[in-house]
Every structure is written in C-alpha cells, then in structure tokens.
Design a protein around this motif. Structure first.
Motif, mmCIF file in Angstrom:
data_model
loop_
_atom_site.group_PDB
_atom_site.id
_atom_site.type_symbol
_atom_site.label_atom_id
_atom_site.label_comp_id
_atom_site.label_asym_id
_atom_site.label_seq_id
_atom_site.Cartn_x
_atom_site.Cartn_y
_atom_site.Cartn_z
ATOM 1 N N GLU A 168 96.102 90.256 51.039
ATOM 2 C CA GLU A 168 97.274 90.921 51.403
ATOM 3 C C GLU A 168 97.591 92.408 50.912
ATOM 4 O OE1 GLU A 168 99.676 86.626 52.007
ATOM 5 O OE2 GLU A 168 100.240 87.857 50.774
ATOM 6 N N GLN A 170 100.083 95.594 50.419
ATOM 7 C CA GLN A 170 101.597 95.765 50.063
ATOM 8 C C GLN A 170 102.074 96.626 50.911
ATOM 9 O OE1 GLN A 170 102.439 96.233 45.998
ATOM 10 N NE2 GLN A 170 104.743 97.056 46.312
ATOM 11 N N HIS A 171 103.323 96.110 51.488
ATOM 12 C CA HIS A 171 104.085 96.860 52.455
ATOM 13 C C HIS A 171 105.406 96.719 51.788
ATOM 14 C CE1 HIS A 171 100.714 96.888 55.167
ATOM 15 N NE2 HIS A 171 100.677 95.558 55.125
ATOM 16 N N PRO A 175 106.241 92.844 46.158
ATOM 17 C CA PRO A 175 104.937 92.568 46.218
ATOM 18 C C PRO A 175 104.353 91.279 47.104
ATOM 19 C CG PRO A 175 105.729 91.927 44.377
ATOM 20 C CD PRO A 175 106.893 92.299 45.071
ATOM 21 N N PRO A 176 103.136 91.224 47.784
ATOM 22 C CA PRO A 176 102.814 90.176 48.544
ATOM 23 C C PRO A 176 102.298 88.806 47.515
ATOM 24 C CG PRO A 176 101.138 91.644 48.162
ATOM 25 C CD PRO A 176 102.093 92.493 47.540
ATOM 26 N N PRO A 179 97.972 89.216 46.700
ATOM 27 C CA PRO A 179 97.442 90.661 46.934
ATOM 28 C C PRO A 179 96.105 90.807 46.770
ATOM 29 C CG PRO A 179 98.580 90.405 44.769
ATOM 30 C CD PRO A 179 98.770 89.195 45.442
ATOM 31 N N GLN A 194 102.462 104.794 47.821
ATOM 32 C CA GLN A 194 103.223 103.612 47.811
ATOM 33 C C GLN A 194 104.893 104.078 47.943
ATOM 34 O OE1 GLN A 194 102.264 100.263 47.262
ATOM 35 N NE2 GLN A 194 100.612 101.459 47.738
ATOM 36 N N GLN A 198 107.115 102.617 50.922
ATOM 37 C CA GLN A 198 108.224 102.064 50.792
ATOM 38 C C GLN A 198 109.483 102.629 51.464
ATOM 39 O OE1 GLN A 198 108.794 101.467 46.568
ATOM 40 N NE2 GLN A 198 106.775 100.506 46.320
#
Length: 258
Positions: A168, A170-171, A175-176, A179, A194, A198
């Motif tokens: 996964e 990160q979006h 955090p997923p 990850p 990042q 965000q």
C-alpha cells in the motif's frame, strides 16, 4: 526519694498528621510500579503496529549507483511462523545477485506473473521466522534510478496459509495499514513529494459551527480513543514521577487548613 524502675520511657504517639504522611508514602510506593507498568504497556501498544512492518534498508544506496538492500521481515502471528517472503522489484531496479540466507532457499523470477522481477525466499524446515522474531534478506542491485525514492511490494506467507501483502502506498497524512517498503534516495525531494501529496488530499477546513458539532458528537459517542490515549499515558507517567519524588523527599502533605 526517687525510684529508678529501669523501664524505658514511653515513646510519644505519632500525630495524626505524621500518620497520614506515612500512609501516603506507603500508598505511593505501592502505586508507582503499577503506574510505570501501565505507561510502558500503553506506549508499547501505540508503537507495536508501526514496528511490525516489512521495511527496506541500505547503507550505500545512491542515485545512479549499485547498492546492497536489506529487507527486514518481522513475524507477527502468534499461532504461525513465516515460511515464504516474495519481494517484487520496480522496472528500474534490477537484482544483480542474492547472497544466501542460512536455512532458506532463494529464487529470482524474471519476469514474475505480473511482469516484474521477483526474488522469493522459502524457509527450510526448522528455519522459519518464529513469532515475534525478525530476519533480514539481502539483495545486491544494479545502479538505482535517479528518483527521490523507490518502492517495493512484499508478500509474506505464514505456515497456516495466511498471506500479508505489503503493497500500500501512502496517500495523505495517515499511514496505510500495510505500507510497501520504500527506499529513500533523496530525503529532501521525498519529503517535498509527501508534503505535496498531503496538501492535495487534505480535506477543506470545517467551519467553526461544524467543528463544534463534530467535537460534541465525538465526546458523546466515545469514539476518540486515538486522541485521548497519548494524553492519558502522559498523565499517568507524570503522576508516577510526582509520587516517586514525594516519597524520595519524605515530604509530608501540606496542611489542609482544618
């Protein structure tokens, strides 16, 4: 005529205030270890999930240069052991060699079922990754791309057939849960990426009235565990520290004024 009976003088009884101070010190001494234990348990509970991810490390990773990568694989399940680790590589990262790992076989698939290169390690009997244990797997790769970071996918298979896919991205800020292992090659550029991601995914700020309604709803439903737990841990730690300091000083409680 004065008679000496030889009886020792009677000690004066302790004042209520002295008894109260002594009792308080005993209670704090008994409570301090419990408070410390609660703090440690709570902090481990907060940090545990984050430390159990599959991660990639390197001491010599540079853009445009060969490198040695180490994939750190923890085993989390209590009723099973890790028997297989499958790492898939992005198209611009090519494995050059795979140093042997004691008790494990390795295989390089070029290409794998998904068209990507895979390195698969399989445990021999008795060499599986036991629960709460960690093992590292090393791959030497050809020159790395000139990117801020490279991401790998990893599939971790347990002896009971359970498979965990660490894939996964990160979006946003959260955090997923699973990850993908990420190797950072340019920290400044990676952090900037990042931050942009965000900012793009951030929700618009709610109005004052909407924020107040959300706060009231959260306080009524009792669903804000993530927000109050760190403050609770900090409060317990401060209470334990204050109690321990009080006992060490032997300081009696202040007069109540009655």
């Amino acid at each position: 005529m004065l008679l000496l009976t030889g009886r020792p003088p009677m000690s004066s009884p302790k004042s209520p205030r002295a008894k109260s101070a002594s009792a308080l010190r005993r209670r704090v001494l008994r409570a301090a270890p419990v408070c410390a234990g609660l703090c440690a348990t709570a902090l481990l509970a907060l940090a545990g999930p984050a430390s159990a991810h599959v991660k990639v490390f390197s001491d010599d990773a540079r853009q445009g240069r060969p490198a040695t990568l180490r994939f750190r694989v923890p085993s989390e399940r209590t009723a099973a052991v890790t028997v297989r680790v499958d790492v898939s590589f992005p198209e611009d990262v090519a494995p050059a060699s795979v140093p042997p790992v004691g008790g494990w076989t390795d295989q390089v698939e070029r290409p794998g079922p998904d068209g990507r290169t895979h390195v698969v390690w399989t445990a021999r009997a008795g060499h599986e990754i036991a629960s709460d244990d960690v093992r590292s797997f090393t791959v030497e790769v050809a020159p790395l791309p000139k990117d801020a970071s490279v991401s790998f996918d990893a599939a971790q298979t347990y002896s009971d057939g359970y498979v965990v896919d660490w894939d996964e991205a990160q979006h946003g800020a959260a955090p997923p849960a699973f990850p993908a292992p990420v190797l950072v090659l340019d920290a400044a550029a990676y952090n900037a990426e990042q931050a942009r991601a965000q900012a793009t995914t951030a929700a618009p700020h709610p109005s004052v009235s909407a924020a107040a309604a959300q706060t009231a709803s959260a306080s009524g439903s009792g669903s804000g565990t993530g927000s109050w737990l760190p403050w609770t841990v900090a409060g317990v730690a401060l209470a334990a520290a204050a109690g321990t300091a009080l006992v060490r000083r032997g300081k009696p409680p202040t007069a109540s004024g009655h």
